[in-house]
Motif scaffolding. Structure first.
Motif, PDB file in Angstrom:
ATOM      1  N   PHE A 134      35.754  36.777  29.328  1.00 47.41           N
ATOM      2  CA  PHE A 134      34.505  35.499  29.916  1.00 47.41           C
ATOM      3  C   PHE A 134      34.707  33.508  29.578  1.00 47.41           C
ATOM      4  O   PHE A 134      34.849  33.483  30.439  1.00 47.41           O
ATOM      5  CB  PHE A 134      33.501  35.868  28.668  1.00 47.41           C
ATOM      6  CG  PHE A 134      32.313  36.964  29.376  1.00 47.41           C
ATOM      7  CD1 PHE A 134      31.955  37.212  28.178  1.00 47.41           C
ATOM      8  CD2 PHE A 134      31.611  36.889  30.614  1.00 47.41           C
ATOM      9  CE1 PHE A 134      31.236  38.681  28.268  1.00 47.41           C
ATOM     10  CE2 PHE A 134      30.885  38.240  30.587  1.00 47.41           C
ATOM     11  CZ  PHE A 134      30.962  39.167  29.662  1.00 47.41           C
ATOM     12  N   GLN A 135      35.275  33.367  29.274  1.00 47.07           N
ATOM     13  CA  GLN A 135      36.088  32.642  29.508  1.00 47.07           C
ATOM     14  C   GLN A 135      37.271  32.167  30.426  1.00 47.07           C
ATOM     15  O   GLN A 135      37.303  30.984  31.089  1.00 47.07           O
ATOM     16  CB  GLN A 135      37.263  31.719  28.040  1.00 47.07           C
ATOM     17  CG  GLN A 135      37.732  31.585  27.507  1.00 47.07           C
ATOM     18  CD  GLN A 135      38.179  30.731  26.090  1.00 47.07           C
ATOM     19  OE1 GLN A 135      39.001  31.774  26.197  1.00 47.07           O
ATOM     20  NE2 GLN A 135      37.942  29.561  24.967  1.00 47.07           N
ATOM     21  N   LEU A 136      37.633  33.321  30.503  1.00 50.10           N
ATOM     22  CA  LEU A 136      39.031  33.173  31.920  1.00 50.10           C
ATOM     23  C   LEU A 136      37.625  33.148  33.043  1.00 50.10           C
ATOM     24  O   LEU A 136      38.002  32.500  33.780  1.00 50.10           O
ATOM     25  CB  LEU A 136      39.406  34.363  32.104  1.00 50.10           C
ATOM     26  CG  LEU A 136      40.369  34.521  33.540  1.00 50.10           C
ATOM     27  CD1 LEU A 136      41.521  33.370  32.569  1.00 50.10           C
ATOM     28  CD2 LEU A 136      41.310  36.191  32.846  1.00 50.10           C
ATOM     29  N   LEU A 137      37.018  33.633  32.804  1.00 50.59           N
ATOM     30  CA  LEU A 137      36.165  34.281  34.252  1.00 50.59           C
ATOM     31  C   LEU A 137      35.032  32.798  34.789  1.00 50.59           C
ATOM     32  O   LEU A 137      34.683  32.294  35.594  1.00 50.59           O
ATOM     33  CB  LEU A 137      34.788  35.022  34.067  1.00 50.59           C
ATOM     34  CG  LEU A 137      34.392  36.338  34.456  1.00 50.59           C
ATOM     35  CD1 LEU A 137      33.538  36.923  34.176  1.00 50.59           C
ATOM     36  CD2 LEU A 137      35.377  36.700  35.876  1.00 50.59           C
ATOM     37  N   ARG A 138      34.875  31.864  33.412  1.00 53.69           N
ATOM     38  CA  ARG A 138      34.766  30.846  33.463  1.00 53.69           C
ATOM     39  C   ARG A 138      35.377  29.599  33.838  1.00 53.69           C
ATOM     40  O   ARG A 138      35.016  29.224  34.654  1.00 53.69           O
ATOM     41  CB  ARG A 138      34.072  30.291  32.106  1.00 53.69           C
ATOM     42  CG  ARG A 138      32.601  30.283  31.627  1.00 53.69           C
ATOM     43  CD  ARG A 138      32.012  29.234  30.000  1.00 53.69           C
ATOM     44  NE  ARG A 138      32.214  30.957  29.374  1.00 53.69           N
ATOM     45  CZ  ARG A 138      32.678  30.845  28.726  1.00 53.69           C
ATOM     46  NH1 ARG A 138      33.494  29.689  27.829  1.00 53.69           N
ATOM     47  NH2 ARG A 138      32.558  31.214  26.893  1.00 53.69           N
ATOM     48  N   GLN A 139      36.616  30.156  33.796  1.00 56.07           N
ATOM     49  CA  GLN A 139      37.854  29.159  34.766  1.00 56.07           C
ATOM     50  C   GLN A 139      37.742  29.328  36.244  1.00 56.07           C
ATOM     51  O   GLN A 139      37.793  28.554  36.756  1.00 56.07           O
ATOM     52  CB  GLN A 139      38.715  29.197  33.987  1.00 56.07           C
ATOM     53  CG  GLN A 139      39.129  28.485  32.667  1.00 56.07           C
ATOM     54  CD  GLN A 139      40.660  29.092  31.736  1.00 56.07           C
ATOM     55  OE1 GLN A 139      40.442  30.033  31.370  1.00 56.07           O
ATOM     56  NE2 GLN A 139      41.526  27.794  32.353  1.00 56.07           N
ATOM     57  N   VAL A 140      37.334  30.604  36.309  1.00 53.04           N
ATOM     58  CA  VAL A 140      37.231  31.109  37.300  1.00 53.04           C
ATOM     59  C   VAL A 140      36.528  30.238  38.347  1.00 53.04           C
ATOM     60  O   VAL A 140      36.674  29.754  39.627  1.00 53.04           O
ATOM     61  CB  VAL A 140      37.275  33.023  38.111  1.00 53.04           C
ATOM     62  CG1 VAL A 140      37.242  33.391  39.296  1.00 53.04           C
ATOM     63  CG2 VAL A 140      38.551  33.260  37.345  1.00 53.04           C
ATOM     64  N   GLY A 141      34.593  30.336  37.776  1.00 47.80           N
ATOM     65  CA  GLY A 141      33.869  29.001  38.578  1.00 47.80           C
ATOM     66  C   GLY A 141      33.379  29.909  37.924  1.00 47.80           C
ATOM     67  O   GLY A 141      33.051  31.405  38.968  1.00 47.80           O
ATOM     68  N   PRO A 142      31.933  28.962  38.187  1.00 49.76           N
ATOM     69  CA  PRO A 142      30.638  29.634  37.818  1.00 49.76           C
ATOM     70  C   PRO A 142      29.959  31.226  39.212  1.00 49.76           C
ATOM     71  O   PRO A 142      29.441  32.000  38.599  1.00 49.76           O
ATOM     72  CB  PRO A 142      29.793  28.556  37.664  1.00 49.76           C
ATOM     73  CG  PRO A 142      30.439  27.956  38.582  1.00 49.76           C
ATOM     74  CD  PRO A 142      31.751  27.788  37.761  1.00 49.76           C
ATOM     75  N   ALA A 143      30.993  30.582  40.738  1.00 53.05           N
ATOM     76  CA  ALA A 143      30.270  31.222  41.522  1.00 53.05           C
ATOM     77  C   ALA A 143      30.342  32.454  41.456  1.00 53.05           C
ATOM     78  O   ALA A 143      30.695  33.504  42.097  1.00 53.05           O
ATOM     79  CB  ALA A 143      30.584  30.227  42.696  1.00 53.05           C
ATOM     80  N   GLU A 144      31.875  32.531  40.849  1.00 48.69           N
ATOM     81  CA  GLU A 144      32.221  34.098  40.953  1.00 48.69           C
ATOM     82  C   GLU A 144      31.670  34.825  39.932  1.00 48.69           C
ATOM     83  O   GLU A 144      31.227  35.114  39.393  1.00 48.69           O
ATOM     84  CB  GLU A 144      33.708  33.785  40.196  1.00 48.69           C
ATOM     85  CG  GLU A 144      34.858  35.155  40.038  1.00 48.69           C
ATOM     86  CD  GLU A 144      34.977  35.717  41.162  1.00 48.69           C
ATOM     87  OE1 GLU A 144      35.297  34.622  42.248  1.00 48.69           O
ATOM     88  OE2 GLU A 144      35.385  36.642  41.426  1.00 48.69           O
ATOM     89  N   LYS A 145      31.014  36.013  41.387  1.00 50.09           N
ATOM     90  CA  LYS A 145      30.257  36.925  41.024  1.00 50.09           C
ATOM     91  C   LYS A 145      30.865  38.208  40.610  1.00 50.09           C
ATOM     92  O   LYS A 145      31.875  39.020  41.320  1.00 50.09           O
ATOM     93  CB  LYS A 145      29.247  38.062  42.209  1.00 50.09           C
ATOM     94  CG  LYS A 145      28.210  38.842  41.372  1.00 50.09           C
ATOM     95  CD  LYS A 145      27.029  38.395  42.459  1.00 50.09           C
ATOM     96  CE  LYS A 145      26.443  40.178  41.412  1.00 50.09           C
ATOM     97  NZ  LYS A 145      25.387  40.904  42.156  1.00 50.09           N
ATOM     98  N   ALA A 146      30.867  38.787  39.033  1.00 48.06           N
ATOM     99  CA  ALA A 146      31.780  40.194  39.289  1.00 48.06           C
ATOM    100  C   ALA A 146      31.389  41.560  39.844  1.00 48.06           C
ATOM    101  O   ALA A 146      30.255  41.551  39.842  1.00 48.06           O
ATOM    102  CB  ALA A 146      31.249  40.394  37.477  1.00 48.06           C
ATOM    103  N   THR A 147      32.401  41.405  40.257  1.00 51.77           N
ATOM    104  CA  THR A 147      32.187  42.345  40.760  1.00 51.77           C
ATOM    105  C   THR A 147      33.376  43.935  40.387  1.00 51.77           C
ATOM    106  O   THR A 147      34.161  43.491  39.990  1.00 51.77           O
ATOM    107  CB  THR A 147      32.317  42.780  42.856  1.00 51.77           C
ATOM    108  OG1 THR A 147      33.684  42.060  42.499  1.00 51.77           O
ATOM    109  CG2 THR A 147      31.186  41.272  42.497  1.00 51.77           C
ATOM    110  N   ARG A 148      32.854  45.281  41.105  1.00 49.18           N
ATOM    111  CA  ARG A 148      33.540  46.515  40.545  1.00 49.18           C
ATOM    112  C   ARG A 148      35.169  45.863  40.882  1.00 49.18           C
ATOM    113  O   ARG A 148      35.490  46.032  42.250  1.00 49.18           O
ATOM    114  CB  ARG A 148      32.947  47.707  41.065  1.00 49.18           C
ATOM    115  CG  ARG A 148      32.103  48.179  40.358  1.00 49.18           C
ATOM    116  CD  ARG A 148      31.706  49.094  41.159  1.00 49.18           C
ATOM    117  NE  ARG A 148      30.100  49.637  40.651  1.00 49.18           N
ATOM    118  CZ  ARG A 148      29.996  50.438  40.083  1.00 49.18           C
ATOM    119  NH1 ARG A 148      30.463  51.165  39.693  1.00 49.18           N
ATOM    120  NH2 ARG A 148      28.484  50.266  39.580  1.00 49.18           N
ATOM    121  N   PRO A 149      36.352  46.615  40.223  1.00 48.83           N
ATOM    122  CA  PRO A 149      37.172  46.129  40.551  1.00 48.83           C
ATOM    123  C   PRO A 149      37.795  47.024  41.447  1.00 48.83           C
ATOM    124  O   PRO A 149      37.358  48.765  41.428  1.00 48.83           O
ATOM    125  CB  PRO A 149      37.946  46.437  39.203  1.00 48.83           C
ATOM    126  CG  PRO A 149      37.134  47.504  38.540  1.00 48.83           C
ATOM    127  CD  PRO A 149      35.619  47.072  38.761  1.00 48.83           C
TER     128      PRO A 149
END
Lengths: 151, 757
Positions: A134-149
């Motif tokens: 989640f830390q990484l995700l936060r860095q990526v940006g809040p707009a980044e919606k997790a999607t299926r890999p």
């Protein structure tokens, strides 16, 4: 560049969590629930889970210490833990809970203790991994919606 | 949904007025759900999921609080979702309270999927039981329990209400599809619409008003219940009759019927509370059941319908009996448990899937029963069992555990329960009359595949098909047709089967089978699996290869389907070639086919078939012969439209038409079915090219891709000659290899057609 790198890292991290069996299908369900209304839904739920499960684990620990023969009580606790861990897709934790319950049914205290230790470990490891994720995700940006890999 | 509208709409006695203010097409949007779970993680997830389903969610982590909320805000909830294991109150206890006091549908949830727990849910009256982790798909369909409960209540009122109202409502319910009156029509329309359940409810309510007795739903508050209990105690539980209780309670506005139904529930509750010995009889039959039907608690609603229709059991009892499918079947129908279960399950599924009226189902069930009571072979039983299992699995897909189409099966997790048509469960030696009956029943079933792949609607089939049905002899036909009836109109399938059966080879795929295969994969597999074996051994042999192919194709459904595409073009080509040949009469038919080709795939437009059939019939006598073939062609087309057109299918169709044509030579305008059966039995087809029909017939056979031009010319010459006696060998030998037509295996009588690979 940095951004896409992070994204790739995050994706890779998630993929490995799935590959290694830490997470299962249910996690996708959570991700799908995330939307504009609740953009951090997954992280919120996971945080909630760890908070609640920590409480449960300490309850179990106490029970094992003080009244280890009350298997039904232990069973009830573990059942709760199993329910919530399965709800977020914490696959390994859930499996360990199942094992623990089996030992409870058999009234195998030793098995319970062993299983419990393993469960605690899995729980801790998962917590750590998800926190970094989640830390990484936060860095990526809040707009980044997790999607299926795309596996 | 909208709080103001909700507040304005909700009354103390019922949540229904709210529905009236909401657009019908919205349902189940705004369904008011109360979620009770002590696990905050689960609660949060459920909350979010339900909101995603556009439901109106209220969460609660304590059962006690939830109960208070329910009591306080009566009529403000439609559905309750409750966890089983909660610290402050047992989930089942809560369940009972809610059932007695508020009579709301309750769905239990747990990570525990043990048989006992699920059973407990059933016996305590849960509408459903979801296994955690709960998935979105499972929650999407929970609204069905609300609707079902209301419908059951309606029937309950019906049974305890005035005779006049009962009759009227029963008539309305039963006549469903055959309804002619406005009210009935609205029922029918409502039933047809998937989202029209709400409308149905409203229709019912509106109809209730003009009735002699208006029966608003009574909410049994705690006080009221206490009064009730006091009255019962005073009278003594044995002597407590609704009339006396009513007198003792002395509550204005309360009717004897209200008390009666509440008393039933209360008795059930007492039984549960007072000891398992009372439930012994409930349990025993269950053990006899060979099907594990734990997953779909809702699936037992089908039995509700049966019993309700039979007027034997109260809804409460029915719920209690949910776990005992065998019992229900035993009481209502004397079929073998496996068959019954399969039977009921499929009926249940279908009723769920199609919102079919219980009475209708009942009728169909009864009819099915009649036929099933014939000697069911082990194969059939197996098939039934298989189909039932499949149905079960389909059901489970619906719910979390198994979501079937209906509460019955809460089948198809995603949305509707697909599955076997009641016909599918009827694998016994069903006569064509059954098929006829079923078609005449006009069951309007909408079966949609679980993955929403195929939506099948089976409109009322025209009566004219009857004779054809009868004409097609052979139990195998009926078998096939019944199984295929799942997808296709019975008579059409039998038509196709009957006529094409004779010359079909194994390779040909059953048109119906395709449909089944693609969407029902395992179901059709199960159903067809055993057919080939038995069918193949039949002397008449006509439809057996077909059956086998059906089975085979169902097994390899997808693959087969891919191959099937070309024939569509072939048929069209045939049509056009027919046109070229100047087969005036036949052209319209093919035009029809062309049209049908254009039609949407994936949707069995039986109407199209009907149309083509009828319009074909309107053509001359010759064409009437062709018309006979038309249904199959049309059928073929519908298959084609589903992208199921395989060469084989086309061949099948052609074959059928061909055989039809042959008969044209012999007799015109006679019952073609009989002719076909004759053909089937004799296994010889005499091709007599007579005028147009023959031309068209031959045209059919001569697929552009298949028939070399010179052969076409040869035939064309014959056409020009007018009457052509086509010697089978002469006509078809030449097409032995490399033709899709050639794929047809020769009929048993190998000489009749020279169609060899």
């Amino acid at each position: 560049m940095e951004y896409s790198n992070l994204r790739r890292q995050a994706a890779y991290m998630k993929k490995s969590l799935f590959d290694q069996g830490y997470l299962d299908e249910q996690f996708y369900q959570l991700e799908e629930l995330q939307d504009d209304v609740s953009p951090n839904f997954v992280e919120e739920v996971v945080t909630l889970f760890f908070r609640d499960s920590a409480r449960l684990i300490s309850n179990i620990e106490q029970a094992l210490d003080k009244c280890p023969q009350e298997f039904s009580k232990l069973n009830a606790y573990v059942h709760q833990l199993k329910g919530s861990s399965s709800s977020i897709g914490a696959s390994r934790v859930k499996n360990e809970c199942t094992l623990f319950r089996q030992y409870c049914d058999e009234e195998n205290l030793e098995g319970c203790l062993k299983s419990f230790q393993k469960m605690k470990r899995e729980h801790a490891v998962l917590r750590q991994k998800l926190e970094s994720y989640f830390q990484l995700l936060r860095q990526v940006g809040p707009a980044e919606k997790a999607t299926r890999p795309s596996m | 949904m909208d709080p103001s509208s909700r507040a304005a709409a909700s009354t103390a006695s019922s949540g229904r007025p709210r529905d009236a203010l909401r657009p019908l097409s919205d349902f189940p949007v705004g369904l008011r759900v109360l979620v009770v779970d002590d696990d905050p993680t689960c609660l949060k997830i459920l909350d979010k999921m339900l909101r995603k389903c556009l439901y109106d969610v209220t969460t609660c982590s304590r059962a006690v609080v939830a109960l208070a909320m329910l009591r306080e805000k009566k009529g403000e909830f439609d559905l309750v979702l409750s966890d089983v294991y909660m610290p402050d109150m047992d989930g089942f206890k809560l369940l009972e309270h809610i059932g007695l006091e508020m009579d709301l549908p309750v769905i239990m949830m747990s990570a525990d999927d043990g048989k006992d727990v699920v059973m407990k849910g059933v016996t305590h009256g849960a509408c459903d039981y979801l296994i955690k982790p709960v998935r979105m798909e499972a929650l999407k369909n929970i609204w069905q329990h609300v609707v079902r409960k209301r419908r059951n209540e309606l029937k309950e009122l019906e049974h305890s209400g005035s005779a006049e109202e009962n009759d009227r409502q029963r008539r309305l319910l039963e006549e469903g599809d055959n309804a002619s009156s406005v009210n009935e029509g609205s029922w029918k329309n409502a039933k047809r619409r998937r989202g029209g359940k709400e409308e149905e409810e409203e229709e019912v309510e509106e109809r209730e008003d003009p009735s002699t007795l208006k029966k608003p739903r009574v909410v049994w508050s705690v006080d009221l219940h206490q009064q009730f209990v006091a009255a019962v105690k005073q009278l003594g539980i044995e002597k407590a009759v609704p009339k006396k209780i009513l007198e003792l309670m002395n509550v204005p506005g309360l009717t004897r019927e209200n008390v009666a139904s509440h008393l039933q529930k209360y008795r059930l509750y007492l039984r549960r509370v007072n000891g398992p010995q009372h439930q012994g009889r409930l349990d025993t039959p269950y053990t006899g059941s060979s099907e594990a039907t734990f997953h779909s608690v809702g699936s037992f609603d089908g039995f509700d319908l049966q019993s309700l229709a039979a007027g034997q059991l109260s809804p409460q009892n029915l719920m209690a009996l949910h776990s005992v499918p065998g019992r229900v079947t035993n009481t209502s129908i004397g079929m073998s448990s496996v068959d019954q279960i399969g039977f009921f399950n499929s009926s249940v599924e279908i009723s769920n899937a199609s919102n079919m009226r219980p009475p209708l189902m009942q009728q169909i069930d009864k009819k099915q029963m009649n036929f099933i009571s014939g000697p069911p072979t082990s194969m059939e039983s197996r098939q039934l069992g298989q189909s039932q299992q499949l149905v079960q699995s389909y059901g489970s897909m619906g719910l979390q555990t198994s979501e079937g189409a209906s509460g019955l099966f809460n089948l198809p997790s995603s949305q509707r329960a697909s599955t076997t048509f009641p016909g599918g469960s009827i694998n016994a030696n069903l006569s064509n009359s059954l098929v006829m009956q079923m078609t005449h029943q006009g069951p309007q079933f909408s079966l949609s595949q679980q993955q929403n792949q195929i939506h099948i609607s089976m409109p009322q089939l025209p009566q004219t098909r009857g004779p054809i049905q009868n004409g097609i002899a052979g139990e195998h036909d009926s078998r096939l047709s019944t199984t295929i009836a799942q997808i296709l109109p019975n008579d059409i399938s039998s038509d196709v089967l009957g006529s094409s059966g004779s010359n079909m080879n194994v390779d040909t795929s059953l048109p119906g089978g395709y449909m089944n295969a693609s969407s029902y994969g395992s179901v059709s597999h199960a159903l067809y699996a055993d057919f080939p074996n038995s069918c193949m051994n039949e002397s008449t042999g006509s439809c057996y290869p077909l059956a086998r192919s059906a089975g085979a194709t169902s097994l390899t459904s997808t693959g087969m389907l891919q191959d099937v595409m070309p024939p569509v073009g072939n048929v069209e080509a045939l049509g056009s070639s027919a046109g070229l040949k100047g087969a005036k009469d036949s052209v319209p038919n093919y035009d029809l086919f062309s049209e049908l080709h254009q039609s949407k795939s994936q949707d069995w437009k039986l109407q199209n078939i009907n149309v083509s059939y009828h319009s074909a019939q309107q053509l001359g006598s010759k064409q009437s012969n062709i018309a006979f073939g038309c249904p199959s062609l049309a059928h073929q087309d519908s298959i084609a439209t589903i992208k199921d057109g395989s060469c084989r299918n086309t061949c099948t169709v052609r074959k059928e038409i061909f055989s039809v044509r042959t008969e044209i030579g012999h007799e015109k305008g006679e019952c073609i079915a009989q002719r076909n059966s004759t053909i089937l039995l004799e296994n010889s087809v005499r091709v007599k090219a007579e005028g147009m029909s023959d031309h068209s017939c031959q045209d059919l056979l001569f697929d552009d891709n298949i028939i070399p031009d010179e052969l076409m010319d040869a035939v064309g010459k014959k056409h020009q000659e007018g009457v052509v006696q086509v010697d089978p060998e002469l006509s078809f030998d030449g097409y032995s290899s490399g033709n899709s037509v050639a794929r047809w295996l020769p009929p048993n009588d190998a000489t009749s057609y020279g169609l060899l690979q």
